[in-house]
Motif scaffolding. Sequence first.
Motif, PDB file in Angstrom:
ATOM      1  N   ASP A  41      -2.596 -18.478  72.504  1.00  0.00           N
ATOM      2  CA  ASP A  41      -1.509 -19.292  71.956  1.00  0.00           C
ATOM      3  C   ASP A  41      -1.914 -20.756  72.104  1.00  0.00           C
ATOM      4  O   ASP A  41      -2.439 -21.142  73.148  1.00  0.00           O
ATOM      5  N   HIS A  42      -1.680 -21.557  71.103  1.00  0.00           N
ATOM      6  CA  HIS A  42      -2.074 -22.964  71.234  1.00  0.00           C
ATOM      7  C   HIS A  42      -1.272 -23.846  70.295  1.00  0.00           C
ATOM      8  O   HIS A  42      -0.862 -23.412  69.215  1.00  0.00           O
ATOM      9  N   THR A  43      -1.073 -25.072  70.759  1.00  0.00           N
ATOM     10  CA  THR A  43      -0.452 -26.062  69.887  1.00  0.00           C
ATOM     11  C   THR A  43      -1.421 -26.316  68.752  1.00  0.00           C
ATOM     12  O   THR A  43      -2.574 -26.664  68.978  1.00  0.00           O
ATOM     13  N   ALA A  44      -0.936 -26.127  67.538  1.00  0.00           N
ATOM     14  CA  ALA A  44      -1.860 -26.195  66.402  1.00  0.00           C
ATOM     15  C   ALA A  44      -1.750 -27.510  65.649  1.00  0.00           C
ATOM     16  O   ALA A  44      -2.126 -27.597  64.481  1.00  0.00           O
ATOM     17  N   PHE A  69      -0.560 -27.580  74.368  1.00  0.00           N
ATOM     18  CA  PHE A  69      -0.371 -26.398  75.209  1.00  0.00           C
ATOM     19  C   PHE A  69      -1.307 -25.304  74.724  1.00  0.00           C
ATOM     20  O   PHE A  69      -1.502 -25.132  73.530  1.00  0.00           O
TER      21      PHE A  69
END
Lengths: 149, 231
Positions: free
Chosen positions: B195-198, B180
């Motif tokens: 914002d990001h899935t890390a 995401f």
Amino acid sequence: MKSSRPMTVVMAGLLGVATLAGCGDDDGGVSISDPWARPTAPDVADGAFYLTIANDMEAQQLLSASSDRCSSTELHLSSMSDDGVMSMTRAGAEDLKVPNSGEMVLEPGGLHIMCIGVGDPLEEGEEIPVTLEFSKSGSVDATVIVENR
Amino acid sequence: MTSQSPVGCLDTVDQREVVATGPARPTRPARRLVAALLAFGLAVVAGVALAAAGTRLLRPHSFAGTVFPDAVAAAPLDGLVFDDGTPADLGAWQGDVVVLYFGYTSCPDVCPTTLSELARALDAMGEDAEHVHVAMISVDPARDTLPILGEYVRHFHDSFVGIGGPDTAIADAAAVYGVFYELGVPDDDGRYAVDHTATLMGIDPDGNLRVLWGPDVAADALAQDFEELLG
């Protein structure tokens, strides 16, 4: 007896000043340890400063941070949701409470000072003066060391 | 009792005889006991040896991340390119381990932390590090041009590569990898966070997606997991 009165007044005055100096002066009640930052990559605009705040007195707020090294400085918070999504937001008042006789740690993945607009990249070995503002302790200075951790 | 007379011989004979009649029996249990002890001793030695070998063979490596129970072929990165402009073909790395990470260069805290740990993991692996390829896919193509992306990742380790491309290709790749991301609202100065899935995605030498690591995974754990994937 007469001569001791002025002494009493002076003593009381000195004690009063001493008490006031305990909180609100340069190091009053708060001490900063391990201030550091990573070197930044070329063309990267912003950097992050980390440090640990030890508070010897009653709970207070970290209000702001400033440094001449940055165009502007903000307090930010990285956080991870349950499904692994990382986001970064400006830290709110709730996030910036320094506990009574406790610690607040600014560290990777959590709270940090965002140094916005570094201009030239932060370089290993650089020492950067930073000033933190606390609601009760006032201004407290620290020197951030840039190192490759 | 010694005797000097010829009678001594008789005594000896008598003693022998006495010895001969009794105790052939007590030696059998004694022999059995010795045999049993020997057998037990051998069994213990054999058992220890097997256990030592067995623990290496049977105990599975415990990854510091989430493991895919079944082999899932890692999706190709259609429409994306490496920071040198060549097509981002994961197949070129078949036989090696690949780590994919979705991030962006304007990320001041999380991405530098994760990339620093990855760099440290590789440095802990000596020569084997040549068989681990770390690639960061930028979720912020508007700001992360290929040259900027390349320069950024190689600040952390000179073997890292960046992967970029048009918005649509990045969105497709993120969707396929279950990542995401969302660009934030720009402030007055046009700055924004993403914002990001890390999560770090681990692809094994067969091209299968095998492990997902969280962004806070430690360098030592990563190095061990990479060695395990290399086999």
